[in-house]
Design an enzyme around this catalytic site. Structure first.
Site, PDB file in Angstrom:
ATOM      1  CD  GLU A 191      -2.971  -1.169   0.354  1.00 35.45           C
ATOM      2  OE1 GLU A 191      -3.304  -0.066  -0.126  1.00 35.45           O
ATOM      3  OE2 GLU A 191      -3.535  -2.237   0.038  1.00 35.45           O
ATOM      4  CB  CYS A 225      -1.488   7.597   1.586  1.00 32.20           C
ATOM      5  SG  CYS A 225      -3.011   6.801   2.098  1.00 32.20           S
TER       6      CYS A 225
HETATM    7  P1  NAD Z   1       8.119   4.448   5.122  1.00 33.72           P
HETATM    8  O1  NAD Z   1       8.126   3.673   3.889  1.00 33.72           O
HETATM    9  O2  NAD Z   1       9.303   5.323   5.438  1.00 33.72           O
HETATM   10  O3  NAD Z   1       7.937   3.495   6.412  1.00 33.72           O
HETATM   11  C1  NAD Z   1       6.919   2.522   6.522  1.00 33.72           C
HETATM   12  C2  NAD Z   1       7.396   1.394   7.437  1.00 33.72           C
HETATM   13  O4  NAD Z   1       8.582   0.833   6.894  1.00 33.72           O
HETATM   14  C3  NAD Z   1       7.717   1.823   8.861  1.00 33.72           C
HETATM   15  O5  NAD Z   1       7.247   0.842   9.752  1.00 33.72           O
HETATM   16  C4  NAD Z   1       9.242   1.874   8.869  1.00 33.72           C
HETATM   17  O6  NAD Z   1       9.810   1.593  10.131  1.00 33.72           O
HETATM   18  C5  NAD Z   1       9.599   0.788   7.897  1.00 33.72           C
HETATM   19  N1  NAD Z   1      10.917   1.028   7.272  1.00 33.72           N
HETATM   20  C6  NAD Z   1      11.551   2.215   7.114  1.00 33.72           C
HETATM   21  N2  NAD Z   1      12.751   2.035   6.507  1.00 33.72           N
HETATM   22  C7  NAD Z   1      12.877   0.699   6.306  1.00 33.72           C
HETATM   23  C8  NAD Z   1      13.891  -0.124   5.735  1.00 33.72           C
HETATM   24  N3  NAD Z   1      15.010   0.407   5.249  1.00 33.72           N
HETATM   25  N4  NAD Z   1      13.676  -1.440   5.684  1.00 33.72           N
HETATM   26  C9  NAD Z   1      12.533  -1.988   6.152  1.00 33.72           C
HETATM   27  N5  NAD Z   1      11.535  -1.257   6.703  1.00 33.72           N
HETATM   28  C10 NAD Z   1      11.700   0.065   6.792  1.00 33.72           C
HETATM   29  O7  NAD Z   1       6.790   5.297   5.066  1.00 33.72           O
HETATM   30  P2  NAD Z   1       6.312   6.426   6.040  1.00 33.72           P
HETATM   31  O8  NAD Z   1       7.212   7.610   5.931  1.00 33.72           O
HETATM   32  O9  NAD Z   1       6.045   5.877   7.394  1.00 33.72           O
HETATM   33  O10 NAD Z   1       4.886   6.796   5.381  1.00 33.72           O
HETATM   34  C11 NAD Z   1       4.765   7.688   4.326  1.00 33.72           C
HETATM   35  C12 NAD Z   1       4.539   6.996   2.999  1.00 33.72           C
HETATM   36  O11 NAD Z   1       3.566   5.989   3.128  1.00 33.72           O
HETATM   37  C13 NAD Z   1       4.031   7.940   1.939  1.00 33.72           C
HETATM   38  O12 NAD Z   1       4.632   7.649   0.705  1.00 33.72           O
HETATM   39  C14 NAD Z   1       2.543   7.620   1.875  1.00 33.72           C
HETATM   40  O13 NAD Z   1       1.918   7.936   0.657  1.00 33.72           O
HETATM   41  C15 NAD Z   1       2.560   6.153   2.134  1.00 33.72           C
HETATM   42  N6  NAD Z   1       1.276   5.731   2.683  1.00 33.72           N
HETATM   43  C16 NAD Z   1       0.478   4.927   1.949  1.00 33.72           C
HETATM   44  C17 NAD Z   1      -0.742   4.539   2.457  1.00 33.72           C
HETATM   45  C18 NAD Z   1      -1.676   3.642   1.710  1.00 33.72           C
HETATM   46  O14 NAD Z   1      -2.602   3.153   2.337  1.00 33.72           O
HETATM   47  N7  NAD Z   1      -1.485   3.391   0.430  1.00 33.72           N
HETATM   48  C19 NAD Z   1      -1.134   4.988   3.724  1.00 33.72           C
HETATM   49  C20 NAD Z   1      -0.288   5.805   4.430  1.00 33.72           C
HETATM   50  C21 NAD Z   1       0.929   6.172   3.915  1.00 33.72           C
END
Ligand code: NAD
Length: 436
Positions: A191, A225
């Site tokens: 997502e 998002c």
């Molecule tokens: P992110 O991708 O930075 O982090 C998401 C998760 O991944 C967190 O739990 C984080 O700890 C983990 N993570 C971070 N770095 C990692 C790595 N190197 N290896 C493995 N896991 C890792 O996202 P964010 O900043 O928390 O959220 C923002 C993004 O999420 C935006 O792009 C937004 O559009 C998207 N988003 C999408 C939805 C949806 O439902 N489609 C909903 C909310 C947010």
């Protein structure tokens, strides 16, 4: 360990009562992480999850073996779909709706009979802590475990073998997740995000349009998002719409949005700095004020934005709205088509031919005609992206389906024994062609 139907129902009831018990602390945590007003926090986080649990009153029916029609060659047997749990599921969730985006998939995974390890975001620490308490109260550790921490903890978890990984977050980490999953051939739901366009055609009721755009864009300070990322507005009505956006902001948040109790804050200093860069040298239509000490960025509109500037090529994910005047709907379609498929799209128009044209010519995860965000509020609609905005979808029954394996079963008896398919084939082919 697969959960029986009655265990699933018991665990979901226990999750519901744990959430209800922790409600004040959940609201406090969301205020501390994101400055979220209680009304928004309750509706988009707590009641959202409770509604997902409520939908599962139909679980017994969904989980029952489903009979489907067979063909002549299976006669007299019967064909069935058995939905079975996948096994152990890993859920990685983000910080922007930190409660809902962790628990909505968890509800689906449990409903389908799986066990779960949840790793919520380190960037919303207060909510992640409450999530671990809510889950510890509701479940034994072997049914739902919560792992707190950042990328290091996520990496360790990703190195293990899972039966499904459900990830919500950005495109960059989405690729890391999919690469890790490939090592074990683990299926993934991603997502993700991206830039969701909002199109305004001249026939739209501009006053209502302005209200719905301001609400959807600045809800949770734009850290949604599916928030409208940028506005393409037919040039004839641009000035009028900008004026109405300004008026609506005053109506919602007063003369000084910083003093409004109904406007949130940016999650941390790093995101504040990232967003502030978009404002440097920009032509401001409204807003533009910032304050690092309280991580406040005013609801802001930008004018004279070029299509290849960073604010138009990166996901904004904050309260900044580029407003681009466009000659006509054909040009809007061209601009959106030239970009990756978005997670959401919103179009405002009174003309049904135009809305149908937009729906048929543009691909996007989901969206609204004449509204913003509200498609998410219907659990009968699947929620998910397409292309780089994600793969797979969930909510309501779709969550149950995505966490279930559909086992196809043909049941035969021993009598009558129809021998048509066995050798020697003789002239059976001729007969077969006549029959089909
Ligand atoms: P992110 O991708 O930075 O982090 C998401 C998760 O991944 C967190 O739990 C984080 O700890 C983990 N993570 C971070 N770095 C990692 C790595 N190197 N290896 C493995 N896991 C890792 O996202 P964010 O900043 O928390 O959220 C923002 C993004 O999420 C935006 O792009 C937004 O559009 C998207 N988003 C999408 C939805 C949806 O439902 N489609 C909903 C909310 C947010």
């Amino acid at each position: 360990m697969a959960l029986s139907l009655s265990q699933r129902l018991d665990f979901l009831a226990s999750l519901k009562s744990s959430i209800e018990q922790f409600e004040p602390k959940i609201l406090e945590a969301l205020a501390s992480d994101l400055g979220r007003p209680p009304f928004e926090a309750y509706t988009s986080e707590i009641s959202f999850v409770l509604d997902e649990i409520k939908v599962l009153k139909k679980l017994e029916r969904w989980a029952a073996p489903e009979r489907v029609r067979g063909s002549l060659f299976q006669w007299p047997g019967s064909s069935w779909i058995y939905r079975e749990p996948l096994g152990r599921v890993l859920i990685l969730s983000p910080w922007n709706y930190p409660f809902q985006l962790a628990l909505a998939p968890l509800v689906g995974a449990l409903a389908a009979g799986n066990t779960v390890v949840l790793k919520p975001s380190e960037l919303s620490p207060a909510t992640s802590q409450i999530l671990s308490e809510v889950c510890a109260k509701a479940f034994p550790k072997e049914v739902v475990g919560v792992a707190l921490g950042g990328a290091d903890v996520a990496s360790r978890l990703l190195a293990e073998k899972w039966d499904h990984i459900f990830f919500t977050g950005g495109e960059r980490v989405g690729k890391i997740v999919m690469t890790a999953a490939a090592k074990h051939l683990t299926p993934v739901t991603l997502e993700l995000g991206g830039k969701s366009p909002c199109l305004v055609e001249k026939s739209a009721d501009l006053k209502v349009t302005a209200r719905r755009i301001v609400w959807g864009k600045f809800y949770n300070s734009g850290q949604t998002c599916v928030a409208p990322d940028y506005l393409l507005v037919e040039e004839e009505v641009e000035k009028e719409l900008v004026g109405l956006l300004r008026d609506t902001l005053k109506e919602f948040f007063g003369e000084i949005p910083k003093q409004s109790k109904d406007y949130g804050r940016i999650v941390n200093a790093a995101h504040f700095e990232r967003l502030s860069k978009y404002l440097q040298g920009a032509k401001i239509a409204f807003g533009g004020e910032t304050d690092l000490s309280t991580r406040f960025i005013a609801p802001t509109g930008l004018l004279d934005v070029s299509l290849d500037s960073p604010v138009m090529t990166e996901e904004i994910f904050g309260p900044i709205l580029p407003i681009l005047p466009v000659k006509d709907v054909s040009k809007m379609v061209e601009i959106v088509q030239a970009r990756p498929k978005p997670l959401a799209l919103y179009a405002f128009t009174k003309n049904p031919q135009i809305s149908e044209r937009i729906l048929s010519e543009l691909s996007f995860g989901g969206g609204c005609i004449n509204d913003t965000l509200m498609h998410l509020a219907n659990s009968r609609l699947p929620f998910g992206g397409v292309g780089t905005s994600g793969m797979g979808n969930y909510h309501g029954r779709y969550s149950f389906e995505i966490f279930s394996h559909k086992k196809a079963v043909l049941k035969q008896g021993f009598f009558p024994e129809v021998k048509f398919r066995y050798p020697p084939y003789g002239n059976k082919l001729k007969l077969l062609k006549k029959l089909s």
